[in-house]
Write a protein that holds these residues in place. Structure first.
Motif, PDB file in Angstrom:
ATOM      1  N   PRO A  10     -24.934  15.624   3.584  1.00 35.32           N
ATOM      2  CA  PRO A  10     -25.532  16.855   3.629  1.00 35.32           C
ATOM      3  C   PRO A  10     -25.413  17.612   5.054  1.00 35.32           C
ATOM      4  O   PRO A  10     -25.272  18.699   5.412  1.00 35.32           O
ATOM      5  N   LEU A  13     -22.487  20.064   5.863  1.00 35.12           N
ATOM      6  CA  LEU A  13     -22.702  21.372   5.466  1.00 35.12           C
ATOM      7  C   LEU A  13     -23.497  22.104   6.628  1.00 35.12           C
ATOM      8  O   LEU A  13     -23.587  23.167   6.438  1.00 35.12           O
ATOM      9  N   VAL A  34     -29.074  22.774   0.459  1.00 37.67           N
ATOM     10  CA  VAL A  34     -28.253  21.520   0.461  1.00 37.67           C
ATOM     11  C   VAL A  34     -28.842  20.478   0.045  1.00 37.67           C
ATOM     12  O   VAL A  34     -30.203  20.026   0.671  1.00 37.67           O
ATOM     13  N   GLU A 148     -16.510  18.377   0.457  1.00 38.96           N
ATOM     14  CA  GLU A 148     -17.271  19.046   1.410  1.00 38.96           C
ATOM     15  C   GLU A 148     -16.612  20.247   2.243  1.00 38.96           C
ATOM     16  O   GLU A 148     -17.039  21.449   2.449  1.00 38.96           O
TER      17      GLU A 148
END
Ligand SMILES: N#Cc1c(-c2ccc3cc[nH]c3c2)n[nH]c1N
Length: 249
Positions: A10, A13, A34, A148
């Motif tokens: 996470p 992001l 997210v 990602e």
């Protein structure tokens, strides 16, 4: 637009909290959520991967956590809300293009599933392909270690197309690959103050105030740059379309 991202990283992001996407979120133009895939694991090691059937190098992402995560995300949608488009970054996907960015920017809800390792168990794509619009997409012909970074690229390309997100609506018109007079052409050179820098000036036409000549010069420079850097775009272009674009200037 709502965007969900399910990932084991996470923090990768975090860039979606700054700049253009961050401002769009702060203004309520974009709802980005997210999710940590490991929230849907149940063992003490939060396992998300296992060895590949048939042998071979690396590990494959297990279907169970993805299934629970995607079910939870989809079920969190409002009653009657249109189902999301599932966007799966993968080197074996269809090319991510400006055309696809435009198409996705018109959808109300996107769910991105960036993988790691050797990818996600194929049955996850099959399971959600039975009920959702699933797009397997690649951002280019090179191999990354995970999905990602492609998500950051695609979210920015889509978000900037949302109404009101870019300050100047005209900015879309001169995008590389945008429809219209500049379609299939790369963007040309840009200049700003000072009028002279290290002995280098500004092309006279840009100081002329003659908008028609400036537009034609910009298109000619875009054509010149495209021939030099992306001759493939010229080869696929329709000559008649260039004549039509000339008339648009
Ligand atoms: N999109 C895209 C990608 C990738 C990619 C995407 C997902 C994973 C998961 C493990 N390795 C990955 C590489 N590499 N190159 C691209 N253009």
């Amino acid at each position: 637009m709502r965007i969900d991202v399910v990932t084991i990283f996470p923090e990768y992001l975090e860039p979606l909290n700054v700049s253009l996407v961050g401002k769009a979120r702060a203004r309520g133009q974009l709802d980005v959520r997210v999710h940590d895939l490991r929230e849907w694991t149940h063992d003490k090691h939060n396992t998300v991967d296992d060895t590949p059937y048939g042998g071979g190098p690396g590990m494959v992402m297990k279907p169970e956590p993805w299934g629970e995560a995607l079910d939870a995300v989809i079920e969190s949608g409002a009653q009657g809300e249109e189902l999301p488009v599932l966007v799966v970054p993968t080197p074996s996907g269809r090319p991510f293009t400006q055309e696809l960015a435009v198409e996705l920017s018109e959808k109300p809800w996107l769910v991105f599933t960036p993988a790691r390792y050797e990818g996600i168990d194929r049955r996850v794509i099959e399971e959600y392909g039975d009920r959702l619009d699933v797009r397997e997409v690649s951002i280019g012909d090179y191999v990354l270690a995970g999905g990602e970074a492609p998500v950051l690229v695609m979210v920015e390309a889509v978000a900037r197309l949302l109404p009101g997100v870019l300050g100047n609506a005209e900015s879309h018109r001169d995008d590389s690959f945008a429809p219209g007079a500049m379609a299939d052409l790369l963007e040309g050179p840009v200049y700003t103050k000072p009028p002279e820098w290290r002995g280098r000036g500004i092309p006279d036409v840009l100081l002329s105030g003659h908008h028609g000549k400036i537009a034609r010069w910009r298109r000619d420079e875009a054509f010149r740059r495209t021939v030099h850097n992306r001759p493939d775009l010229i080869e696929r272009a329709d000559p008649a379309a260039f004549d039509k674009k000339d008339r648009e200037i």
